[in-house]
Design an enzyme around this catalytic site. Structure first.
Site, short mmCIF file in Angstrom:
data_model
loop_
_atom_site.label_atom_id
_atom_site.label_comp_id
_atom_site.label_asym_id
_atom_site.label_seq_id
_atom_site.Cartn_x
_atom_site.Cartn_y
_atom_site.Cartn_z
N ASP A 20 0.88 -1.16 0.00
CA ASP A 20 0.00 0.00 0.00
C ASP A 20 0.93 1.23 0.00
O ASP A 20 2.05 1.14 0.48
CB ASP A 20 -0.87 -0.04 1.27
CG ASP A 20 -1.92 1.05 1.25
OD1 ASP A 20 -2.64 1.15 0.24
OD2 ASP A 20 -2.04 1.79 2.24
N ASP A 221 -0.93 -0.44 6.16
CA ASP A 221 -0.90 0.13 7.51
C ASP A 221 -2.22 -0.09 8.25
O ASP A 221 -2.42 0.42 9.34
CB ASP A 221 -0.54 1.63 7.47
CG ASP A 221 -1.55 2.45 6.69
OD1 ASP A 221 -2.49 1.86 6.11
OD2 ASP A 221 -1.40 3.68 6.65
P1 ADP Z 1 -5.70 6.26 -0.13
O1 ADP Z 1 -5.86 6.12 1.36
O2 ADP Z 1 -4.92 5.14 -0.75
O3 ADP Z 1 -5.23 7.61 -0.55
P2 ADP Z 1 -8.55 6.74 -0.46
O4 ADP Z 1 -9.53 5.88 -1.18
O5 ADP Z 1 -8.74 6.95 1.00
O6 ADP Z 1 -7.15 6.11 -0.80
O7 ADP Z 1 -8.52 8.17 -1.15
C1 ADP Z 1 -8.39 8.29 -2.54
C2 ADP Z 1 -8.31 9.74 -2.94
O8 ADP Z 1 -9.55 10.40 -2.64
C3 ADP Z 1 -7.25 10.53 -2.21
O9 ADP Z 1 -5.97 10.40 -2.80
C4 ADP Z 1 -7.80 11.94 -2.37
O10 ADP Z 1 -7.49 12.45 -3.63
C5 ADP Z 1 -9.30 11.73 -2.28
N1 ADP Z 1 -9.79 11.96 -0.90
C6 ADP Z 1 -10.16 11.04 0.01
N2 ADP Z 1 -10.57 11.62 1.16
C7 ADP Z 1 -10.45 12.96 0.98
C8 ADP Z 1 -10.72 14.12 1.78
N3 ADP Z 1 -11.18 14.05 3.02
N4 ADP Z 1 -10.49 15.33 1.23
C9 ADP Z 1 -10.03 15.45 -0.02
N5 ADP Z 1 -9.76 14.40 -0.83
C10 ADP Z 1 -9.96 13.17 -0.35
MG MG Z 2 -3.35 3.50 3.39
#
Ligand code: ADP
Ligand code: MG
Length: 271
Positions: A20, A221
């Site tokens: 990851d 993680d």
């Molecule tokens: P990861 O933890 O691998 O980054 P996520 O699915 O949690 O994957 O998030 C994917 C993408 O969605 C992030 O890289 C970001 O661009 C967007 N994102 C997620 N949560 C937020 C947030 N609270 N505010 C802004 N962008 C977000």
């Molecule tokens: Mg992660």
């Protein structure tokens, strides 16, 4: 602590390993580094007042870094109304009866908010620096963007190199965009990347490799990746100073607790 035994042997048969990105190959210590404001009449403080308040409704590490930054600028933040998380894209909330969005480029596309051509080269530059770019829009107008950086763990490159030397196929999986993912993968020496993957789709990537005949280890993680850690032949959860190996199929569980603070690096324990 060790429970069961034969998964220890399984560790020797691992032929593919998926990392990851955030918090595993990187420190997971996210911070805002750049701000580009596009709306002519908007001050930086007002921008962060809106964006910081919107992010109060999310517990994503990205949200925390933005809230911290807004607070460091002495912005008065308040909880947003009707906040929703849009998986893999960002968040949406209502501020004074109008829609506020914060998230990636996919979120803008989905909501038909055009990206100004003039910022494309700046955007590419930020992503080449391994930064995650978050766009903020209010009432269908793009207000600006924020770049968020995270340090790559110093031992990530040597760990990947050693795994490859042992003929293990190394992959990276992330919810982040393709460009930032490619930049981080390049820094650590990984060429096989699954980007823009939703948390629940991480499991499919493990299954895909298993179907191709690989014995798969997944390293994460534990944030967003618990189901894929459980699906892999071996799941390896690494936290600050701890490593936890487990395999649901063989009731195997090993926890290495680093009692010397940061002296032992969890990534180094993989090889
Ligand atoms: P990861 O933890 O691998 O980054 P996520 O699915 O949690 O994957 O998030 C994917 C993408 O969605 C992030 O890289 C970001 O661009 C967007 N994102 C997620 N949560 C937020 C947030 N609270 N505010 C802004 N962008 C977000
Ligand atoms: Mg992660």
């Amino acid at each position: 602590m060790i429970k069961g035994g034969h998964a220890l042997e399984m560790a020797h048969h691992v032929s593919a390993l998926i990392f990851d990105k955030t918090g595993t190959l990187t420190e997971g210590n996210l911070r805002v580094t750049d701000t580009i404001i596009l709306s002519p009449s908007l001050s930086e403080k007002k921008f962060y007042q809106l964006l910081g308040s919107a992010e109060m409704g999310s517990n994503h590490p990205i949200a925390r870094s933005i809230v911290d930054h807004a607070q460091s600028l002495s912005c008065n933040l308040s909880q947003p109304e009707e906040s929703t998380t849009i998986p893999g894209m960002g968040i949406q909330c209502i501020i004074q009866q109008k829609s506020f969005l914060a998230g990636n480029q996919k979120l803008l596309e989905t909501n038909n908010i055009p990206l100004n051509d003039s910022i494309e080269s700046e955007l590419a530059q930020l992503e080449e620096q391994c930064k995650t770019v978050i766009f903020a829009s209010y009432n269908d107008e793009l207000l600006g963007l924020v770049a968020i950086a995270d340090n790559i763990k110093p031992e990530a490159f040597s760990t990947v190199k050693e795994l490859k030397k042992r003929n293990i196929d190394v992959w990276m999986v992330t919810g982040d965009n393709k460009h930032t993912a490619a930049a981080v993968a390049h820094e650590v020496g990984i060429t096989q990347i699954y980007a823009q993957v939703l948390p629940e789709q991480k499991v499919d990537k493990v299954l895909q490799l298993q179907r191709r005949g690989f014995k798969v280890a997944m390293v994460g993680d534990g944030i967003n990746d618990s189901p894929s850690l459980a699906t892999a032949d071996i799941g390896i959860a690494i936290g600050a100073g701890t490593v936890c190996f487990f395999s649901s199929s063989s009731f195997f569980f090993l926890l290495i607790l680093n009692s010397y603070g940061t002296r032992i690096s969890p990534l180094n324990l993989l090889i």
